[in-house]
Design a protein around this motif. Structure first.
Motif, PDB file in Angstrom:
ATOM      1  N   LYS A 211       0.831  -1.219   0.000  1.00  0.00           N
ATOM      2  CA  LYS A 211       0.000   0.000   0.000  1.00  0.00           C
ATOM      3  C   LYS A 211       0.858   1.259   0.000  1.00  0.00           C
ATOM      4  O   LYS A 211       0.595   2.211  -0.736  1.00  0.00           O
ATOM      5  CB  LYS A 211      -0.911   0.016   1.233  1.00  0.00           C
ATOM      6  N   ALA A 212       1.875   1.280   0.842  1.00  0.00           N
ATOM      7  CA  ALA A 212       2.721   2.469   0.948  1.00  0.00           C
ATOM      8  C   ALA A 212       3.538   2.670  -0.330  1.00  0.00           C
ATOM      9  O   ALA A 212       3.645   3.791  -0.840  1.00  0.00           O
ATOM     10  CB  ALA A 212       3.650   2.348   2.159  1.00  0.00           C
ATOM     11  N   ASP A 213       4.089   1.576  -0.861  1.00  0.00           N
ATOM     12  CA  ASP A 213       4.939   1.680  -2.045  1.00  0.00           C
ATOM     13  C   ASP A 213       4.126   2.093  -3.273  1.00  0.00           C
ATOM     14  O   ASP A 213       4.575   2.926  -4.070  1.00  0.00           O
ATOM     15  CB  ASP A 213       5.632   0.339  -2.293  1.00  0.00           C
ATOM     16  N   SER A 214       2.930   1.530  -3.426  1.00  0.00           N
ATOM     17  CA  SER A 214       2.119   1.864  -4.601  1.00  0.00           C
ATOM     18  C   SER A 214       1.689   3.324  -4.571  1.00  0.00           C
ATOM     19  O   SER A 214       1.639   3.988  -5.616  1.00  0.00           O
ATOM     20  CB  SER A 214       0.880   0.960  -4.678  1.00  0.00           C
ATOM     21  N   PHE A 215       1.424   3.836  -3.391  1.00  0.00           N
ATOM     22  CA  PHE A 215       1.025   5.250  -3.285  1.00  0.00           C
ATOM     23  C   PHE A 215       2.199   6.156  -3.660  1.00  0.00           C
ATOM     24  O   PHE A 215       2.047   7.100  -4.444  1.00  0.00           O
ATOM     25  CB  PHE A 215       0.555   5.555  -1.860  1.00  0.00           C
ATOM     26  N   GLU A 216       3.369   5.845  -3.118  1.00  0.00           N
ATOM     27  CA  GLU A 216       4.552   6.657  -3.408  1.00  0.00           C
ATOM     28  C   GLU A 216       4.898   6.613  -4.898  1.00  0.00           C
ATOM     29  O   GLU A 216       5.194   7.654  -5.513  1.00  0.00           O
ATOM     30  CB  GLU A 216       5.734   6.144  -2.577  1.00  0.00           C
ATOM     31  N   ARG A 217       4.851   5.430  -5.505  1.00  0.00           N
ATOM     32  CA  ARG A 217       5.175   5.303  -6.919  1.00  0.00           C
ATOM     33  C   ARG A 217       4.135   6.012  -7.790  1.00  0.00           C
ATOM     34  O   ARG A 217       4.474   6.633  -8.805  1.00  0.00           O
ATOM     35  CB  ARG A 217       5.265   3.826  -7.310  1.00  0.00           C
ATOM     36  N   SER A 218       2.879   5.891  -7.410  1.00  0.00           N
ATOM     37  CA  SER A 218       1.834   6.536  -8.209  1.00  0.00           C
ATOM     38  C   SER A 218       1.966   8.054  -8.173  1.00  0.00           C
ATOM     39  O   SER A 218       1.740   8.732  -9.179  1.00  0.00           O
ATOM     40  CB  SER A 218       0.443   6.112  -7.719  1.00  0.00           C
ATOM     41  N   MET A 219       2.362   8.597  -7.028  1.00  0.00           N
ATOM     42  CA  MET A 219       2.555  10.050  -6.919  1.00  0.00           C
ATOM     43  C   MET A 219       3.626  10.549  -7.880  1.00  0.00           C
ATOM     44  O   MET A 219       3.567  11.683  -8.362  1.00  0.00           O
ATOM     45  CB  MET A 219       2.942  10.422  -5.491  1.00  0.00           C
ATOM     46  N   ALA A 220       4.640   9.720  -8.151  1.00  0.00           N
ATOM     47  CA  ALA A 220       5.744  10.117  -9.028  1.00  0.00           C
ATOM     48  C   ALA A 220       5.514   9.704 -10.479  1.00  0.00           C
ATOM     49  O   ALA A 220       6.296  10.078 -11.355  1.00  0.00           O
ATOM     50  CB  ALA A 220       7.047   9.497  -8.522  1.00  0.00           C
ATOM     51  N   ASP A 221       4.464   8.953 -10.763  1.00  0.00           N
ATOM     52  CA  ASP A 221       4.217   8.450 -12.112  1.00  0.00           C
ATOM     53  C   ASP A 221       3.866   9.607 -13.060  1.00  0.00           C
ATOM     54  O   ASP A 221       3.076  10.495 -12.700  1.00  0.00           O
ATOM     55  CB  ASP A 221       3.058   7.446 -12.068  1.00  0.00           C
ATOM     56  N   PRO A 222       4.444   9.624 -14.273  1.00  0.00           N
ATOM     57  CA  PRO A 222       4.190  10.743 -15.189  1.00  0.00           C
ATOM     58  C   PRO A 222       2.724  10.924 -15.549  1.00  0.00           C
ATOM     59  O   PRO A 222       2.263  12.043 -15.781  1.00  0.00           O
ATOM     60  CB  PRO A 222       5.025  10.396 -16.428  1.00  0.00           C
ATOM     61  N   ARG A 223       1.962   9.836 -15.563  1.00  0.00           N
ATOM     62  CA  ARG A 223       0.540   9.953 -15.899  1.00  0.00           C
ATOM     63  C   ARG A 223      -0.232  10.657 -14.789  1.00  0.00           C
ATOM     64  O   ARG A 223      -1.159  11.430 -15.052  1.00  0.00           O
ATOM     65  CB  ARG A 223      -0.035   8.563 -16.181  1.00  0.00           C
ATOM     66  N   VAL A 224       0.165  10.404 -13.549  1.00  0.00           N
ATOM     67  CA  VAL A 224      -0.468  11.094 -12.430  1.00  0.00           C
ATOM     68  C   VAL A 224       0.015  12.540 -12.360  1.00  0.00           C
ATOM     69  O   VAL A 224      -0.776  13.460 -12.100  1.00  0.00           O
ATOM     70  CB  VAL A 224      -0.196  10.344 -11.100  1.00  0.00           C
ATOM     71  N   ARG A 225       1.313  12.749 -12.600  1.00  0.00           N
ATOM     72  CA  ARG A 225       1.829  14.128 -12.584  1.00  0.00           C
ATOM     73  C   ARG A 225       1.117  14.979 -13.638  1.00  0.00           C
ATOM     74  O   ARG A 225       0.848  16.165 -13.431  1.00  0.00           O
ATOM     75  CB  ARG A 225       3.339  14.136 -12.839  1.00  0.00           C
ATOM     76  N   LYS A 226       0.823  14.360 -14.788  1.00  0.00           N
ATOM     77  CA  LYS A 226       0.136  15.092 -15.854  1.00  0.00           C
ATOM     78  C   LYS A 226      -1.267  15.516 -15.421  1.00  0.00           C
ATOM     79  O   LYS A 226      -1.691  16.655 -15.651  1.00  0.00           O
ATOM     80  CB  LYS A 226       0.061  14.220 -17.111  1.00  0.00           C
ATOM     81  N   VAL A 227      -1.992  14.598 -14.781  1.00  0.00           N
ATOM     82  CA  VAL A 227      -3.350  14.947 -14.352  1.00  0.00           C
ATOM     83  C   VAL A 227      -3.306  15.920 -13.173  1.00  0.00           C
ATOM     84  O   VAL A 227      -4.194  16.757 -13.003  1.00  0.00           O
ATOM     85  CB  VAL A 227      -4.175  13.674 -14.048  1.00  0.00           C
ATOM     86  N   PHE A 228      -2.246  15.852 -12.352  1.00  0.00           N
ATOM     87  CA  PHE A 228      -2.060  16.862 -11.302  1.00  0.00           C
ATOM     88  C   PHE A 228      -1.950  18.259 -11.928  1.00  0.00           C
ATOM     89  O   PHE A 228      -2.532  19.227 -11.423  1.00  0.00           O
ATOM     90  CB  PHE A 228      -0.786  16.582 -10.500  1.00  0.00           C
ATOM     91  N   SER A 229      -1.190  18.356 -13.006  1.00  0.00           N
ATOM     92  CA  SER A 229      -1.000  19.653 -13.670  1.00  0.00           C
ATOM     93  C   SER A 229      -2.329  20.190 -14.193  1.00  0.00           C
ATOM     94  O   SER A 229      -2.621  21.385 -14.064  1.00  0.00           O
ATOM     95  CB  SER A 229      -0.002  19.521 -14.825  1.00  0.00           C
ATOM     96  N   ALA A 230      -3.130  19.297 -14.779  1.00  0.00           N
ATOM     97  CA  ALA A 230      -4.438  19.727 -15.294  1.00  0.00           C
ATOM     98  C   ALA A 230      -5.346  20.173 -14.150  1.00  0.00           C
ATOM     99  O   ALA A 230      -6.044  21.182 -14.249  1.00  0.00           O
ATOM    100  CB  ALA A 230      -5.077  18.585 -16.074  1.00  0.00           C
ATOM    101  N   TRP A 231      -5.329  19.409 -13.069  1.00  0.00           N
ATOM    102  CA  TRP A 231      -6.138  19.765 -11.894  1.00  0.00           C
ATOM    103  C   TRP A 231      -5.663  21.093 -11.302  1.00  0.00           C
ATOM    104  O   TRP A 231      -6.475  21.949 -10.934  1.00  0.00           O
ATOM    105  CB  TRP A 231      -6.041  18.644 -10.858  1.00  0.00           C
ATOM    106  N   SER A 232      -4.350  21.287 -11.197  1.00  0.00           N
ATOM    107  CA  SER A 232      -3.784  22.518 -10.646  1.00  0.00           C
ATOM    108  C   SER A 232      -4.192  23.728 -11.490  1.00  0.00           C
ATOM    109  O   SER A 232      -4.532  24.790 -10.956  1.00  0.00           O
ATOM    110  CB  SER A 232      -2.262  22.410 -10.577  1.00  0.00           C
ATOM    111  N   ALA A 233      -4.173  23.566 -12.828  1.00  0.00           N
ATOM    112  CA  ALA A 233      -4.589  24.659 -13.712  1.00  0.00           C
ATOM    113  C   ALA A 233      -6.065  24.981 -13.512  1.00  0.00           C
ATOM    114  O   ALA A 233      -6.471  26.160 -13.519  1.00  0.00           O
ATOM    115  CB  ALA A 233      -4.319  24.267 -15.164  1.00  0.00           C
ATOM    116  N   CYS A 234      -6.862  23.949 -13.324  1.00  0.00           N
ATOM    117  CA  CYS A 234      -8.290  24.151 -13.055  1.00  0.00           C
ATOM    118  C   CYS A 234      -8.485  24.917 -11.751  1.00  0.00           C
ATOM    119  O   CYS A 234      -9.284  25.860 -11.683  1.00  0.00           O
ATOM    120  CB  CYS A 234      -8.998  22.795 -13.005  1.00  0.00           C
ATOM    121  N   MET A 235      -7.745  24.538 -10.717  1.00  0.00           N
ATOM    122  CA  MET A 235      -7.837  25.238  -9.434  1.00  0.00           C
ATOM    123  C   MET A 235      -7.393  26.697  -9.580  1.00  0.00           C
ATOM    124  O   MET A 235      -8.008  27.608  -9.011  1.00  0.00           O
ATOM    125  CB  MET A 235      -6.975  24.527  -8.385  1.00  0.00           C
TER     126      MET A 235
END
Length: 326
Positions: A211-235
């Motif tokens: 659980k801990a490792d998958s969360f950490e890896r997902s946070m650094a994954d480029p696909r998640v970082r990309k959607v973070f950027s879109a969400w941040s722009a929306c905010m």
């Protein structure tokens, strides 16, 4: 024959030069060779389009107790401890929550739900009422400050843990035998679980590590970082500066949510829905967990066996006498 020394020396010098050049070329080639590529992120399965997490289950959850089972286990363990303490005539504080109150029980279940606020705030109704604050049973009011129970006496602590004040095992209290490991040890043996969420979920357990490792890896994954950027722009378009949903919201530490905090929380959930942040993040984390589950199959088979044993013990003890008397 001194006149032969010049050509010989020249040949030696030429060989040395060629050898040195070869070494230099090898060194340069080694320096310029590309470093090993990091492993490719795992391929995604289906990506749900959702902002709520109630219907989602991460792959590793199949090795855990369900939230309701985890809460029941916690309650059964508490009841077993109380029955033991009562048997030894040792005072013990009453339960902290009422099992009969549906709102309190729902909030308690949330505490055992893996995805509850794992990806930040995702519930529009909670955002409208509580902002980023944790919900309480009384909407519109700050959480009540419950009185802190008195710490147990040294004697009660000894019976609870099975260790006296000198650190030695406590075997008897007022002429009655104390179970090995105290009342806590007795409850753990009855239920066969090392953690409230089931086997393998203690900090060193394989389920907790996945659980801990998958969360950490997902946070650094480029696909998640990309959607973070879109969400941040929306905010940002709504007047709020946040880089990721995990950014701290200082007002969440206030006594009660402000109007501004509620506005930010509502924008947060709306932007998650607009960008499908939750769906993408969940799919990416699920992919990392599936890869880890395949890698640790043998360990997880043992967890499955232990989990089934815990569920059987829980079913057996749910309606036992000590629960009825607690």
């Amino acid at each position: 024959m001194a006149y032969l020394s010049a050509p010989v020396d020249a040949r030696r010098a030429r060989r040395a030069t060629l050898a040195g050049g070869a070494l230099l070329l090898a060194a340069l080639t080694a320096c310029s060779s590309p470093s090993p590529k990091p492993p490719e992120p795992p391929a995604l399965g289906a990506v749900p389009h959702t902002v709520g997490v109630e219907h989602l289950r991460l792959p590793v959850e199949r090795y855990m107790l369900s939230p309701h089972q985890a809460l029941t286990l916690d309650e059964a363990s508490d009841a077993a401890v109380r029955a033991c303490m009562r048997r030894l005539s040792v005072p013990y504080p009453p339960p902290a929550r009422s099992a009969a109150d549906p709102a309190e029980r729902r909030q308690a279940v949330n505490g055992y739900t893996v995805l509850y606020r794992r990806y930040g705030l995702t519930d529009a109704a909670e955002a409208r009422t509580w902002g980023y604050h944790a919900p309480t049973t009384t909407p519109g009011r700050s959480p009540a400050k419950s009185a802190q129970p008195k710490p147990p006496s040294p004697a009660a602590r000894g019976v609870l843990t099975g260790v006296d004040t000198s650190g030695s095992p406590l075997t008897a209290h007022r002429g009655r035998p104390v179970p090995r490991g105290g009342c806590l040890g007795e409850a753990a043996r009855l239920l066969g679980a090392a953690s409230p969420q089931g086997p393998g979920t203690d900090p060193e357990g394989i389920v907790a590590r996945i659980k801990a490792d998958s969360f950490e890896r997902s946070m650094a994954d480029p696909r998640v970082r990309k959607v973070f950027s879109a969400w941040s722009a929306c905010m940002r378009s709504r007047g709020f500066e946040m880089s990721t949903p995990m950014d701290e919201v200082p007002s969440a530490n206030a006594e009660r949510p402000s109007r501004e905090e509620i506005a930010q929380a509502r924008a947060d959930v709306a932007c998650k829905e607009r960008t499908n942040l939750v769906g993408v993040w969940f799919a990416v984390e699920s992919a990392y967990q599936k890869a880890a589950i395949e890698e640790h199959g043998t360990e997880l088979e043992k967890v499955t066996t232990a989990r089934e044993k815990t569920v059987r013990a829980l079913d057996r003890l749910t309606h036992s006498s000590f629960r009825e008397q607690s």
